[in-house]
Every structure is written in structure tokens, then in C-alpha cells.
Design a protein around this motif. Structure first.
Motif, PDB file in Angstrom:
ATOM      1  N   TYR A 187       0.863  -1.175   0.000  1.00 48.23           N
ATOM      2  CA  TYR A 187       0.000   0.000   0.000  1.00 48.23           C
ATOM      3  C   TYR A 187       0.899   1.223   0.000  1.00 48.23           C
ATOM      4  O   TYR A 187       2.084   1.145   0.322  1.00 48.23           O
ATOM      5  N   ASP A 188       0.346   2.367  -0.362  1.00 49.90           N
ATOM      6  CA  ASP A 188       1.168   3.570  -0.498  1.00 49.90           C
ATOM      7  C   ASP A 188       0.780   4.703   0.422  1.00 49.90           C
ATOM      8  O   ASP A 188       1.613   5.539   0.746  1.00 49.90           O
ATOM      9  N   VAL A 189      -0.496   4.769   0.846  1.00 49.35           N
ATOM     10  CA  VAL A 189      -0.945   5.944   1.585  1.00 49.35           C
ATOM     11  C   VAL A 189      -1.871   5.513   2.714  1.00 49.35           C
ATOM     12  O   VAL A 189      -2.809   4.740   2.494  1.00 49.35           O
ATOM     13  N   LEU A 190      -1.616   6.044   3.905  1.00 48.56           N
ATOM     14  CA  LEU A 190      -2.504   5.831   5.046  1.00 48.56           C
ATOM     15  C   LEU A 190      -3.124   7.173   5.418  1.00 48.56           C
ATOM     16  O   LEU A 190      -2.422   8.176   5.551  1.00 48.56           O
ATOM     17  N   TRP A 191      -4.462   7.168   5.584  1.00 47.58           N
ATOM     18  CA  TRP A 191      -5.229   8.407   5.760  1.00 47.58           C
ATOM     19  C   TRP A 191      -5.730   8.543   7.206  1.00 47.58           C
ATOM     20  O   TRP A 191      -6.089   7.554   7.850  1.00 47.58           O
ATOM     21  N   LEU A 192      -5.788   9.781   7.659  1.00 45.66           N
ATOM     22  CA  LEU A 192      -6.365  10.103   8.962  1.00 45.66           C
ATOM     23  C   LEU A 192      -7.562  11.031   8.778  1.00 45.66           C
ATOM     24  O   LEU A 192      -7.451  12.074   8.119  1.00 45.66           O
ATOM     25  N   ASP A 193      -8.673  10.664   9.366  1.00 45.25           N
ATOM     26  CA  ASP A 193      -9.910  11.432   9.269  1.00 45.25           C
ATOM     27  C   ASP A 193      -9.960  12.466  10.401  1.00 45.25           C
ATOM     28  O   ASP A 193      -8.964  12.749  11.067  1.00 45.25           O
ATOM     29  N   ILE A 194     -11.145  13.011  10.664  1.00 41.75           N
ATOM     30  CA  ILE A 194     -11.271  14.200  11.520  1.00 41.75           C
ATOM     31  C   ILE A 194     -10.824  14.004  12.955  1.00 41.75           C
ATOM     32  O   ILE A 194     -10.466  14.968  13.626  1.00 41.75           O
ATOM     33  N   GLU A 195     -10.838  12.759  13.444  1.00 38.62           N
ATOM     34  CA  GLU A 195     -10.535  12.549  14.856  1.00 38.62           C
ATOM     35  C   GLU A 195      -9.055  12.731  15.187  1.00 38.62           C
ATOM     36  O   GLU A 195      -8.674  12.723  16.357  1.00 38.62           O
ATOM     37  N   HIS A 196      -8.216  12.898  14.185  1.00 40.50           N
ATOM     38  CA  HIS A 196      -6.788  13.089  14.493  1.00 40.50           C
ATOM     39  C   HIS A 196      -6.507  14.507  14.999  1.00 40.50           C
ATOM     40  O   HIS A 196      -5.426  14.773  15.522  1.00 40.50           O
ATOM     41  N   THR A 197      -7.470  15.405  14.859  1.00 40.08           N
ATOM     42  CA  THR A 197      -7.247  16.813  15.202  1.00 40.08           C
ATOM     43  C   THR A 197      -7.531  17.074  16.684  1.00 40.08           C
ATOM     44  O   THR A 197      -8.120  16.245  17.384  1.00 40.08           O
ATOM     45  N   ASP A 198      -7.157  18.244  17.106  1.00 42.64           N
ATOM     46  CA  ASP A 198      -7.473  18.718  18.450  1.00 42.64           C
ATOM     47  C   ASP A 198      -8.862  19.355  18.417  1.00 42.64           C
ATOM     48  O   ASP A 198      -9.014  20.522  18.057  1.00 42.64           O
ATOM     49  N   GLY A 199      -9.886  18.577  18.734  1.00 44.61           N
ATOM     50  CA  GLY A 199     -11.251  19.102  18.795  1.00 44.61           C
ATOM     51  C   GLY A 199     -11.771  19.612  17.470  1.00 44.61           C
ATOM     52  O   GLY A 199     -12.518  20.599  17.435  1.00 44.61           O
ATOM     53  N   LYS A 200     -11.439  18.945  16.378  1.00 43.19           N
ATOM     54  CA  LYS A 200     -11.879  19.308  15.017  1.00 43.19           C
ATOM     55  C   LYS A 200     -11.335  20.675  14.575  1.00 43.19           C
ATOM     56  O   LYS A 200     -11.922  21.317  13.716  1.00 43.19           O
ATOM     57  N   ARG A 201     -10.220  21.068  15.177  1.00 44.62           N
ATOM     58  CA  ARG A 201      -9.531  22.268  14.709  1.00 44.62           C
ATOM     59  C   ARG A 201      -8.513  21.811  13.672  1.00 44.62           C
ATOM     60  O   ARG A 201      -7.523  21.156  14.020  1.00 44.62           O
ATOM     61  N   TYR A 202      -8.760  22.129  12.412  1.00 45.71           N
ATOM     62  CA  TYR A 202      -7.883  21.642  11.356  1.00 45.71           C
ATOM     63  C   TYR A 202      -6.520  22.313  11.434  1.00 45.71           C
ATOM     64  O   TYR A 202      -6.370  23.400  11.992  1.00 45.71           O
TER      65      TYR A 202
END
Length: 881
Positions: A388-403
Motif C-alpha cells: 500500500y502507499d498511503v494511510l489516511w487520517l480522518d477528523i478525529e486526528h485533530t485537536d477538537g476538530k480544529r484543522y
């Protein structure tokens, strides 16, 4: 996306299911308007053909050729407060641009209509052809568009037709059913008239009143129409929505929405809106593109819907209804469908060349929980020998949905995490959405507020909506200054914890607003230049995506191509979430999804956080082996896919193609949505039912096709009833083609760069085949200055020859590789060949028998030239003796 000034107007053709975005709720029909609840649609749809009280006519003597080579005229009616201005212009080779807007003067209302910026290529006016003086007689004007085409303008009532000059056969017509209506802007609300519109608890103030446009377009010589992508329809061709013998349904809706668990087989619009339609039939191919970002509703009309018109044999009528905007439309005519697509991209721009890793397999989920989870998933692929080439992180990786932030309890060392992934040649992707958390301590919100960079509500205050972070506001991406500001946020200094191997996912670009009307932004919100949101709604995500892509280019000092994925459709980077975003597919159907997904241009597994974990090794040893084989197959074909992406970047022809795009004369392909082409050489057909024992596959064309798994030949222009095997879906290589592969498997595509090539030659009945291979460094823009290798392979007269296709002196950059060809597989070669002579060098190698695929386990063997070891960059010939 290429850096400015080149822009891409997104086009997703021929994909039935688009990637879904995160959602917490299921489909609720009453949250979304239908046509009867949409006044402009309801008004337009109730009009009978030729029933307008005020049909527009061409003002006498107003038709004239301007200094820029365009033709202009006035369209008027005594009941209208102002005339309309018509402008006709031509683009090579066979495209007509039709622009219609109100005539503005001192007495014009203060708000002018919105023209969508930054979509058309900037040199479009410079390429406009000089049209000759019209020839007028008996209320009809004729203008030569090209040596083969002419435009016929009927004056009263106004009607426009593009037809063949020699035969007089119509190809496209505008207003031939008398439904063109252009609601005039008004200075003030007439007494007793209500402009406000209500939907559920929401009020649209509509301070500028009704301003809709309706027009009818007919595709002559067409058996079917296609396009208007991003619907959950199961039919490749667009089905009629009303007319004789048709159960009336909703029109095809173009209005960007994040539709949770959308309805299957519905004309309801999803994440993206592309107002482009192709008509195709045995007699003609044509296209229509309306550059308009307002909501549209489009009817495909069944034959006989206009009783006063001539019989609609080999003609398809369509009705286009837009809430606002202007008419800025393009009529394309081609000898075949590819001509129409090439003309479309000559107006909007071709897709950008992706980085090579983007063409490989991606692994995503809402959400990987923390760094330990990321490490475990990454290690799982290695343990089970799955690349595989790419691993993705969705919204929960952020600090309180602060992008642009990280949850430091779950991801305390983001840079180290990315470096560990990168050590294996892999990348990471994080999500960055357009909604900014309204938190006074969040620096991004503070800055946007102070600078006045948010979209405003109808009262002029910063618009406040509800999305993942809670109370949120949205940057006004129509403003170039704000796009530049946003682009700066992707610098390593501003995006703390990011590295050069981190790329971006833009989601929720509709824009999605959980407490807004139809889960989006109110139509009366205000943007840069006093533009109402209703006028640009369908382009908001495009501008957001543009700013993000520019940010990644800027981050890399203009050297590296960006990778930015958005749920709004992209022309080439498209594909369904493998496994489906919602729910838990049956394990055997998940395997089938991987097998068909491996042929998608964009190949990503993704799932909602309420689903069971779906990493490829979680469904038993046998299923893991089948998924591994599907992903391995994709990796072996990466050289072919990358070459196709290069083709798309040059001429716009998509990687994933309906059968009729390659076989436009075969009626059996016109509504075949079960199978699809990958480029011109491969055909794949999915298995969509659990426990299916047999499948009927139509193989078009006169030449043979060869099974990708075992090389077995099948006759063309015929349907074949095939036994369904668990090992693979039906997939074939077309006779007369040569496909490059790489058959050594690594952890990622980056680690395959120096591996040798395999060439698979599929001979036609004349024992001829050809193909191409394109390569560059896979990441930079150096290819634009000549740093690439482009080879053409031709097999004829029992000889394989390699030619250089790269033009001389393209630029001052160079790209070289030491890669060689280690295997040549020849399908359809007569038995008896024993050796091959390689020139230059007069070197002799044996022809042996070997499998078509090293992974197939098949006992079938075919003639194979082993270890010819010719350099891929050189000119050479291999003669079968």
C-alpha cells in the motif's frame, strides 16, 4: 492540480458510485427539496413547449461581427424591461460558445449577474476564431463555424441550430421547443409579490428576486445522453425523467450536497455537480457544457413529449433549469466521443498529472485512533505481504476538530509517525475541511475574523453554521486574497507536525452545514463581490480545493505536484470507497469489491467509524489471499495506469472509460454499465451478487480478447457466458495492444521504481499490436521541461520495436533510468517460435513457455521471451525467428 494559471473544471464521467463522506445520520428524504418545492424548477417544468407569453426574438439589424471575431445581437420582447445581449464565438476545431446576459445600463439594478471565474482556461479569448459575416434571408441567419459546420439562427422566435454544412443534418439545437426563458433582474419588488421562499424552518430572503434561466437543448442523431455525474443511478445512460410512456420522476439535480446514505438508483445529486452532457448515437456525437454554478435541474425527455415537433427519432431533447447566473454555454461537435471530450478540456483544461504514489492503493478509515493504531495497520500490510502507499487520517486526528492541529494525546509525535511510514516509501494524508471552529482561542478563527475572511450571512455578519467542530464559519474562497491566505496555512511553519510526505484530503466542500437548509449554506449568504451563495454554490468546493492545492505547491516551492483529494468529483482521481462507506458488506462481496476496485483510477478502502474494522487481512486466510492478489494485480499494472494518467493530462481522455468511448459504432456498448474500459487496452466487469455462478460479458470490437489471468482468447463483438471464479472478476486485454507491467512486488510503489518491466503483447488477427510507456520522476514538475521518457512499442512482421516518442528540445531537464525489460509475454503467437534476435548486438535469446501472471497459479502457458534485458530508454528491435 497544476499551479496557476492552469485550472481544472472538475469532470467525473462514467462512475456510478462516488466516494462518501463522514456522516452521522441516514438518508432523510424530507431534509431535501424536490422540484415541486423549488419554485424555479416547478415554474419551468409546468410550461408546455412553445407556450411562453413572451418568446424572445432577434432584434432586426442587430446581428453584427465585432472586432474580436465574435457575432453579437440583441434578443428582446416588448414585455421585457431590457433586451438580452447574445454573443456567438467559435473555438477550434468545432466548438461554439453561446453567451447571453442582460443589457446593462445606468438604469440597471445594482446587482449584475454572476460569471463563474477561474474555470475556463485564461487563453480562451485569444483562441477565439474570427467568424465570417452572417448570411441572412427570410428571417434566418447562417454563419460558417468551420468547413463542415454552420450555425443557423432563426430570428423570430429565436432558435439556434448547429448543423452539417453539406448535408444540412442538425447536430445540436437550442430553443427549438420554445422554452428559453430568462427572468429579468428587477429594481424593486413589485407590489403584492412575495420573493421570500420557505423550506422547512428556513427562510431564503431572495432580496434580488427571481432570476432563473430555462433552456431546451436537443441532441440530434443521439441514441443516449450521458454525463451529469455524481448520482446514485445504476444506468450509465441517463434515463428519461418525463414524457410519454415514462413514469415521471425528479429531474437530474445539480446541487452539491453531502447526502447521507443516499437513495439507490436516483437522479438526486450528490457531492459534485458538472453541467456537462454528451449525446451519442450511430449518426452523431455532441456535447453541451453550461458554465453555471447555481442549482440546476435537468429533464431528459422521452420521445413525443413535444407533440408539435417532428418525430424525435434519433434525437434526445433535454430541458435545463438554473436558479441564477447567465448563459455561458459551449456546444461541441465531434466525429467520435473522444473528439467531444478533447474539445471540452480545451475549454476547461486537462486533468493534472498526479504523483505516482496517488495511483497506487490507499488505506483509510474514519478513524485510525492513535499512533499505535497507525503503526499496527502499517505493520499488518507488511506482515501479510500486501503493498500500500498511503494511510489516511480522518477528523478525529485533530485537536477538537480544529484543522491544522493534532490531538496530542493520540498523536503526540506526528512527524516521527510520518517519517516511520515514509521510510517504507509510503505517505500519509490528513483531512482539512472548510468549516473553521468558532473558538476565540483558535488562531485560525481569530485571524479569519480579524481580516473579515468569512462568508457573510444575509445581514452582513460572519455566517455561523454547525458542522463537526460545532459552531463554525467558512472562508470565502471566491476571494483570491483569501485563497492565498489559506494556501499559506499549509507551510511547515503554519501546519505544525506536517512533513513533505503529508498530503491533504478536503471533505465537506458542498459546503456541508448540519443546521443549514438542506444541510448546506443558505442561498442568501454573501460572498466576495456581493455575490449570493445561490450563484456559486456548486463551485465553492472547487475554489476551496484550488486554494489547498496551491498551498501544497507553495509548500514545496513549486517543485512537487500536490495530492489533494476531495469528495467533489475529480476527472481522473475517482473511485468508490472500497467496501462502501456505510454498513458491513458480506466478506465475499468485500473481496469482489476489491477485485473491481483494483481497476478504479483511484483505489482506496474507506469506512464509517460504526462499521467493523475492514483491513484486508481480517476476513480469513483465503479471502486475504484473494484481496492480496487483487492489490498485487493493481501494482503490476501501475506503469500502464501512470501512462494513462499522462494521456489524460495531455488530451483529457479519462482513465476509466465506458465501452462506447472506445467502440462508438457498436450499439451493444451504448448502455452497458456492467463493464468498463481502463484505457484502450483493458476491460473489466465486476461481480455484484453474492454466490453468482455465471456472468454474461460482452466483448466489443472485431479482434480477440485475452483473459488477464490465463491468456485464454475470446472472440470480439460477442457475448460470453463465463463461469464466475473466486480468484478474479472477468478482465481482459484487447488484441492489438501492448501493456507494460512491473511484476516484482515491494511494500510500496516507491520501492518499485528501479524494478524491471514486463511487456504483455496481445496480438490481433493480423499479428500486430502496439502500446506505450510513460515515466518520469513521479513527483516533480520537471516533466514539463522535458524530464520524462515516452516509448512506443510496435509488434509487426514478427518483430517488436521500441521507438522514442518524446519530442526533442522540450526543455533543459532530463530524466534517466537503468530499468530493463525482463520478460516479454506474447498472446496469440503461433506455436513453433523458438528464439528471438535482439538488435543492436545480434544477441539471441530463447522463447520459452511461461504463465501470463506470476500470481495466477494457472497451468496455462504462453510464449515468453525471458531476460531480453534491453534498456527501457533505448531504441531496439526483437525479431521472432
Amino acid at each position: 492540480m497544476d499551479p496557476p494559471p492552469r485550472r481544472l473544471a472538475a469532470l467525473l464521467l462514467f462512475l456510478l458510485l462516488a466516494a462518501a463522506s463522514p456522516a452521522a445520520r441516514a438518508w432523510k428524504k424530507d431534509e431535501f427539496r424536490n422540484c415541486n418545492q423549488t419554485p424555479f424548477c416547478k415554474r419551468a417544468r409546468t410550461r408546455a413547449p412553445h407556450s411562453l407569453d413572451a418568446p424572445l426574438s432577434l432584434a432586426a439589424g442587430s446581428l453584427s461581427v465585432g472586432p474580436d471575431g465574435s457575432i453579437s445581437a440583441e434578443l428582446s420582447h416588448p414585455s421585457r424591461p431590457r433586451p438580452l445581449v447574445l454573443r456567438l464565438s467559435a473555438l477550434p476545431p468545432d466548438a461554439l460558445r453561446v453567451q447571453i446576459d442582460e443589457h446593462y445600463s445606468v438604469s440597471t439594478p445594482p446587482h449584475r449577474r454572476f460569471y463563474v471565474p477561474d474555470v475556463l482556461l485564461p487563453d480562451i479569448e485569444a483562441r477565439t476564431l474570427h467568424l465570417p459575416e452572417p448570411k441572412t434571408a427570410a428571417g434566418v441567419s447562417t454563419v460558417a463555424l468551420s468547413s463542415d459546420l454552420e450555425v443557423v439562427v432563426k430570428h423570430d422566435p429565436f432558435e439556434l441550430t448547429v448543423r452539417r454544412a453539406r448535408s444540412g443534418d442538425s447536430v445540436l439545437s437550442f430553443n427549438s421547443h420554445g422554452l428559453f426563458d430568462f427572468e429579468p433582474l428587477q429594481e424593486s419588488k413589485p407590489e403584492g409579490e412575495t420573493w421570500e421562499e420557505q423550506f422547512r424552518s428556513h427562510t431564503d430572503t431572495r432580496p434580488r428576486g427571481p432570476q432563473s434561466i430555462t433552456l431546451d437543448v436537443s441532441f440530434h442523431g443521439a441514441d443516449f445522453v450521458y454525463g451529469l455525474p455524481e448520482h446514485g443511478s445504476t444506468s450509465l445512460a441517463l434515463r428519461p425523467t418525463r414524457g410519454p410512456g415514462v413514469e415521471e420522476s425528479e429531474p437530474y439535480r445539480l446541487f452539491n450536497l453531502d447526502v447521507f446514505e443516499y437513495l439507490h438508483d436516483s437522479p438526486f445529486g450528490l457531492y459534485g455537480s458538472i453541467p456537462f452532457m454528451i449525446g451519442h448515437g450511430a449518426r452523431a456525437t455532441s456535447g453541451f457544457f453550461w458554465l453555471n454554478a447555481a442549482e440546476m435541474q435537468i429533464d431528459v425527455l422521452a420521445p413525443g413529449w413535444d407533440a408539435a415537433a417532428a418525430p424525435a427519432n434519433e434525437r434526445i431533447d433535454t430541458l435545463w433549469m438554473a436558479e441564477a447566473g447567465v448563459v455561458d454555454a459551449f456546444f461541441f461537435v465531434g466525429s467520435e466521443p473522444k473528439d467531444v471530450i478533447k474539445q471540452y478540456v480545451s475549454v476547461t483544461g486537462t486533468p493534472s498529472m498526479p504523483q505516482q504514489f496517488a495511483v497506487a492503493y490507499h488505506q483509510c478509515r474514519w478513524n485510525y485512533r492513535d499512533e499505535a493504531d497507525v503503526d499496527g495497520v502499517d505493520a499488518g500490510f507488511d506482515e501479510h505481504d500486501i503493498p500500500y502507499d498511503v494511510l489516511w487520517l480522518d477528523i478525529e486526528h485533530t485537536d477538537g476538530k480544529r484543522y491544522f492541529t493534532w490531538d496530542h494525546s493520540a498523536f503526540p509525535n506526528p512527524e516521527a509517525m510520518q517519517r516511520k511510514i515514509a521510510d517504507k516509501g509510503r505517505k500519509m494524508v490528513t483531512i482539512v475541511d472548510p468549516h473553521i471552529k468558532r473558538d476565540s482561542s483558535f488562531h485560525l478563527h481569530q485571524e479569519a475574523t480579524e481580516k473579515g475572511y468569512y462568508v457573510k450571512d444575509a445581514t452582513g455578519n460572519d455566517y455561523d453554521g454547525w458542522c463537526w467542530p460545532g459552531a463554525s464559519s467558512y472562508p470565502d474562497m471566491l476571494n483570491p486574497e483569501i485563497r492565498e491566505w489559506w494556501a499559506d496555512k499549509f507551510s511547515y511553519e503554519n501546519y505544525k507536525g506536517s512533513t513533505p510526505t503529508l498530503y491533504i484530503w478536503n471533505d465537506m466542500n458542498e459546503p456541508s452545514v448540519f443546521n443549514g437548509p438542506e444541510v448546506t449554506m443558505p442561498r442568501d449568504a454573501l460572498h466576495y463581490g456581493d455575490v449570493e451563495h445561490r450563484e456559486l454554490h456548486n463551485a465553492y468546493g472547487y475554489y476551496f480545493h484550488m486554494a489547498t492545492a496551491d498551498g501544497l505547491v507553495k509548500r514545496g516551492e513549486g517543485k512537487d505536484r500536490p495530492f489533494v483529494y476531495q469528495e467533489l468529483s475529480l476527472l481522473e482521481v475517482n473511485g468508490a470507497d472500497v467496501g462502501g462507506f456505510f454498513g458491513n458488506p458480506e466478506p465475499d462481496l468485500l473481496v469482489r469489491w476489491y477485485q473491481v476496485g483494483a481497476f478504479y483510477p483511484f483505489f482506496r478502502g474507506h469506512a464509517h467509524h460504526d462499521t467493523k474494522r475492514r483491513e484486508p487481512w481480517l476476513f480469513g486466510e483465503r479471502r486475504t489471499a484473494l484481496i492480496r492478489e487483487a492489490i498485487h494485480m493493481r501494482y503490476s499494472l501501475l506503469p500502464y495506469y501512470y501512462t494513462l494518467f499522462r494521456e489524460a493530462s495531455v488530451n483529457g481522455i479519462p482513465v476509466m472509460r465506458p465501452l462506447w468511448l472506445e467502440f462508438p459504432d457498436e450499439k451493444e456498448t451504448y448502455n452497458n454499465g456492467e463493464a468498463f474500459m481502463v484505457g484502450s487496452s483493458l476491460l473489466a466487469q465486476g461481480i455484484y451478487e453474492e454466490g453468482q455462478k455465471y456472468v454474461l460479458v460482452y466483448l466489443p470490437g472485431k479482434e480477440s480478447w485475452y483473459d488477464l489471468r490465463n491468456g485464454s482468447p475470446y472472440k470480439g463483438s460477442a457475448s460470453h457466458k463465463l463461469q464466475v471464479l473466486e480468484e478474479s472478476i472477468p478482465s481482459f486485454q484487447r488484441g492489438s495492444t501492448i501493456v507494460p507491467r512491473k511484476d516484482r512486488f515491494r511494500r510500496s510503489s516507491t520501492q518499485m521504481v528501479n524494478d524491471p518491466y514486463t511487456l504483455v503483447i496481445a496480438l490481433n488477427s493480423s499479428k500486430v499490436a502496439e502500446g506505450e510507456l510513460y515515466m518520469d520522476d513521479g513527483k516533480s514538475y520537471d516533466y514539463q521541461q522535458g524530464a520524462f521518457i515516452h516509448r512506443r512499442f510496435v509488434f509487426a512482421d514478427n518483430k517488436l520495436t521500441s521507438f522514442n516518442m518524446a519530442p526533442d528540445n522540450l526543455g533543459n531537464k532530463k530524466f534517466t533510468t537503468e530499468c530493463v525489460v525482463e520478460r516479454i509475454i506474447i498472446l496469440g503467437l503461433s506455436s513453433g517460435a523458438k528464439k528471438a534476435i535482439i538488435e543492436p548486438g545480434n544477441r539471441e535469446v530463447e522463447i520459452e513457455s511461461g504463465p501470463v501472471s506470476l500470481r495466477s497459479g494457472s497451468s496455462s502457458v504462453v510464449p515468453t521471451i525471458r531476460r531480453p534485458n534491453v534498456r527501457i530508454t533505448d531504441d531496439w528491435t526483437i525479431k521472432i525467428a
